[in-house]
Scaffold this motif. Structure first.
Motif, mmCIF file in Angstrom:
data_model
loop_
_atom_site.group_PDB
_atom_site.id
_atom_site.type_symbol
_atom_site.label_atom_id
_atom_site.label_comp_id
_atom_site.label_asym_id
_atom_site.label_seq_id
_atom_site.Cartn_x
_atom_site.Cartn_y
_atom_site.Cartn_z
ATOM 1 N N ILE A 114 35.137 42.308 41.699
ATOM 2 C CA ILE A 114 35.099 43.644 42.310
ATOM 3 C C ILE A 114 35.974 43.659 43.564
ATOM 4 N N ASP A 115 35.862 42.603 44.387
ATOM 5 C CA ASP A 115 36.722 42.520 45.583
ATOM 6 C C ASP A 115 38.186 42.596 45.186
ATOM 7 N N GLU A 116 38.484 41.862 44.142
ATOM 8 C CA GLU A 116 39.869 41.805 43.673
ATOM 9 C C GLU A 116 40.370 43.204 43.319
ATOM 10 N N LEU A 117 39.539 43.953 42.625
ATOM 11 C CA LEU A 117 39.953 45.292 42.209
ATOM 12 C C LEU A 117 40.083 46.239 43.394
ATOM 13 N N ARG A 118 39.200 46.063 44.352
ATOM 14 C CA ARG A 118 39.182 47.014 45.461
ATOM 15 C C ARG A 118 40.200 46.677 46.540
ATOM 16 N N HIS A 119 40.776 45.500 46.470
ATOM 17 C CA HIS A 119 41.676 45.074 47.529
ATOM 18 C C HIS A 119 43.056 45.661 47.420
ATOM 19 N N ARG A 120 43.281 46.382 46.389
ATOM 20 C CA ARG A 120 44.652 46.849 46.215
ATOM 21 C C ARG A 120 44.719 48.334 45.860
ATOM 22 N N ARG A 121 45.779 48.897 46.317
ATOM 23 C CA ARG A 121 46.077 50.274 45.935
ATOM 24 C C ARG A 121 47.506 50.256 45.436
ATOM 25 N N VAL A 122 47.719 50.871 44.353
ATOM 26 C CA VAL A 122 49.053 50.842 43.781
ATOM 27 C C VAL A 122 49.761 52.161 44.083
ATOM 28 N N ALA B 288 45.023 25.698 51.505
ATOM 29 C CA ALA B 288 44.623 26.106 50.155
ATOM 30 C C ALA B 288 44.121 27.540 50.164
ATOM 31 N N ALA B 289 43.391 27.892 51.231
ATOM 32 C CA ALA B 289 42.853 29.260 51.297
ATOM 33 C C ALA B 289 43.986 30.273 51.400
ATOM 34 N N ALA B 290 44.993 29.973 52.235
ATOM 35 C CA ALA B 290 46.111 30.914 52.399
ATOM 36 C C ALA B 290 46.887 31.059 51.090
ATOM 37 N N GLN B 291 47.141 29.914 50.453
ATOM 38 C CA GLN B 291 47.913 29.975 49.211
ATOM 39 C C GLN B 291 47.095 30.600 48.091
ATOM 40 N N ARG B 292 45.801 30.339 48.128
ATOM 41 C CA ARG B 292 44.924 30.970 47.143
ATOM 42 C C ARG B 292 44.972 32.492 47.296
ATOM 43 N N GLU B 293 44.988 32.947 48.551
ATOM 44 C CA GLU B 293 45.056 34.382 48.803
ATOM 45 C C GLU B 293 46.365 34.969 48.288
ATOM 46 N N LEU B 294 47.459 34.244 48.503
ATOM 47 C CA LEU B 294 48.753 34.748 48.024
ATOM 48 C C LEU B 294 48.750 34.863 46.496
ATOM 49 N N VAL B 295 48.205 33.834 45.847
ATOM 50 C CA VAL B 295 48.166 33.869 44.378
ATOM 51 C C VAL B 295 47.210 34.958 43.904
ATOM 52 N N ARG B 296 46.141 35.151 44.656
ATOM 53 C CA ARG B 296 45.199 36.214 44.290
ATOM 54 C C ARG B 296 45.897 37.585 44.333
ATOM 55 N N ILE B 297 46.694 37.778 45.354
ATOM 56 C CA ILE B 297 47.425 39.050 45.447
ATOM 57 C C ILE B 297 48.382 39.188 44.266
ATOM 58 N N HIS B 298 49.051 38.089 43.943
ATOM 59 C CA HIS B 298 50.008 38.138 42.827
ATOM 60 C C HIS B 298 49.306 38.442 41.505
ATOM 61 N N THR B 299 48.260 37.714 41.214
ATOM 62 C CA THR B 299 47.581 37.952 39.938
ATOM 63 C C THR B 299 46.969 39.344 39.905
ATOM 64 N N GLY B 300 46.521 39.792 41.056
ATOM 65 C CA GLY B 300 46.001 41.159 41.123
ATOM 66 C C GLY B 300 47.089 42.178 40.864
ATOM 67 N N ASN B 301 48.286 41.916 41.418
ATOM 68 C CA ASN B 301 49.401 42.827 41.158
ATOM 69 C C ASN B 301 49.666 42.946 39.668
ATOM 70 N N GLY C 186 56.962 47.703 40.946
ATOM 71 C CA GLY C 186 56.051 48.495 41.756
ATOM 72 C C GLY C 186 55.630 47.741 42.983
ATOM 73 N N CYS C 187 54.734 48.289 43.729
ATOM 74 C CA CYS C 187 54.306 47.616 44.950
ATOM 75 C C CYS C 187 52.869 47.982 45.244
ATOM 76 N N CYS C 188 52.287 47.265 46.165
ATOM 77 C CA CYS C 188 50.968 47.654 46.629
ATOM 78 C C CYS C 188 50.733 47.105 48.017
ATOM 79 N N VAL C 189 49.788 47.680 48.673
ATOM 80 C CA VAL C 189 49.345 47.169 49.965
ATOM 81 C C VAL C 189 48.104 46.351 49.692
ATOM 82 N N ALA C 190 48.186 45.075 50.023
ATOM 83 C CA ALA C 190 47.051 44.192 49.786
ATOM 84 C C ALA C 190 46.487 43.749 51.134
#
Lengths: 185, 254
Positions: free
Chosen positions: A69-77, B108-121, B162-166
């Motif tokens: 849920i955090d993952e989904l809510r953390h972004r806006r496209v 690891a936490a910082a890089q995990r966050e970066l990868v999390r943003i990428h996979t979320g994108n 595309g882009c997003c604000v994470a």
């Protein structure tokens, strides 16, 4: 160190269940692996708050669900809607292929590949998807699922029923597309 | 004759209660229960072959479970030497140990966050991201973040998706997804210096310095530009990500 060893001994046996739930949520295996890794990292951080004697599996799945849920809510496209709110928002009615029971359902379902069934599940809104997965695949009680998903047990039951109807509709529609529906009648 | 309520139906399908006599007498309810049980059984079967791979289990043990290594040789020092050794030990053993125990987890936490943003994108909505206009992306990020980010030079098989604000370390950061010939990557722009992201491996390419790291199956390569760190995150290897950043014009001075 003792905490880490203890964490390993109680958390790792549930890796398959956590991974399966991640696959159900993410649909893609590489994303599921990232979600599992994030879940275990968070679980280790929160291990001090884990209540011994309670279900480790339910605790891990609750962390997984929250991380998702955090993952989904953390972004806006940009420019349009990301269906973050699919989780709790209104859901379209399941396709009404036909109301009558699907007489030869077991036989028809055997024609589906596993990933086709998982894909149909993946088309459900996240919380319906997770609820049905936990109830039907993991065989968890409504009370456990309620704790994981943060809703009342009665809501779990209605959500399961709703999810089941939606999944049925999607599978029936897919069977129709494949020309399978109605055979053997 | 009344049919099963939704609640009764769920209890029967899930096996929480035995089917009432009505089910045996009513073909509609009997077929409905049989169908739901068939779907349930097929759903269960579809996950029977889904197991976490050995690689994932190994990574989890390394990343979250394995005990950090440590040395304890100084415990064997003679008693009289202990006091003399103590001060030196603080410098020689304790500080490196503290750094060892804290830095990797922060990295690891910082890089995990970066990868999390990428996979979320990537998982957000592929259709939504496809075909985004770079000018629209730049304008959107400026409006959201309050400053200009360097926009990539496209072409050569690369297109903006595309882009997003994470959110990264509690801050809103910009990121955009670029489709490259080696697959989609995210470029995530953060204010932290590469070393603060735990990116310690350095590469030289095209007259620029790049910093590298990795988390899960993704590589991370970063370069500094205009006071920000541009992090390329994706499955391509480090050298490929360097080439992509250079090809995007993100390895050049602004």
């Amino acid at each position: 160190m003792a905490d880490r060893k203890n964490f390993e001994s109680i958390a790792m046996p549930h890796l398959d269940a956590v991974y399966r739930a991640a696959v159900a949520l993410c649909r893609r295996e590489n994303e599921a692996e990232d979600l599992v890794q994030l879940t275990y990292a968070k679980a280790l951080e929160q291990f001090g708050s884990f209540a011994p004697g309670t279900s480790v599996k339910a605790w891990l799945l609750q962390i997984l669900r929250n991380a998702w849920i955090d993952e989904l809510r953390h972004r806006r496209v940009v420019g349009t809607v990301v269906s973050i709110e699919e989780n709790g928002a209104a859901v379209a009615d399941p396709p009404h292929v036909e109301e009558a029971a699907w007489e030869n359902s077991a036989a028809v379902l055997e024609n589906f590949a596993d990933d086709e069934v998982r894909r149909a599940l993946g088309e459900l809104p996240s919380d319906q998807r997770l609820t049905l997965f936990l109830v039907d695949v993991e065989g968890m009680s409504q009370e456990e699922v309620a704790a994981i998903t943060g809703v009342a047990a009665g809501t779990v039951k209605s959500r399961t029923s709703r999810a089941r109807a939606v999944l049925r509709g999607k599978l029936m529609a897919h069977a129709k597309d494949l020309g399978l529906l109605g055979r053997g009648r | 004759m009344s049919h099963l309520t939704e609640e009764q139906f769920e209890d029967v399908v899930q096996g929480r209660t035995p089917a009432p006599a009505h089910v045996a007498e009513c073909p509609a309810c009997r077929d409905r229960v049989a169908e739901a049980r068939a779907v349930r059984a097929r759903l269960q079967a579809s996950f029977a072959s889904v197991h976490a791979g050995a690689g994932l289990a190994d990574r989890l043990r390394r990343a979250t479970v394995a005990e950090p290594r440590r040395t304890a040789k100084f415990l064997r020092l003679p008693r009289l030497a202990w006091a003399m050794a103590a001060a030196a030990a603080i410098l020689v053993v304790a500080i490196p140990t503290v750094l060892y125990l804290t830095t990797p987890s922060a990295a690891a936490a910082a890089q995990r966050e970066l990868v999390r943003i990428h996979t979320g994108n990537l998982s957000a909505q592929h259709d939504v991201l496809t075909g985004a206009d770079p000018a629209q992306v730049a304008a959107y990020l400026k409006a959201q973040l309050g400053f200009d980010l360097a926009t990539p030079r496209l072409g050569q098989g690369m297109a903006m998706r595309g882009c997003c604000v994470a959110h990264f370390k509690g801050q809103a950061v910009g990121s955009y997804v670029v489709q490259t010939p080696r697959g989609p990557i995210s470029v995530i722009v953060v204010p932290q210096a590469p070393k603060d992201l735990g990116l310690t491996e350095t590469f030289e390419a095209g007259g620029r310095t790049f910093w590298g790291g990795a988390f899960a199956d993704n590589c991370i390569v970063a370069t500094r530009l205009g006071g920000f760190t541009y992090c390329a995150v994706g499955e391509p290897a480090h050298d490929v990500l360097c080439e992509i950043l250079l090809a995007l014009g993100l390895g050049e001075q602004s």
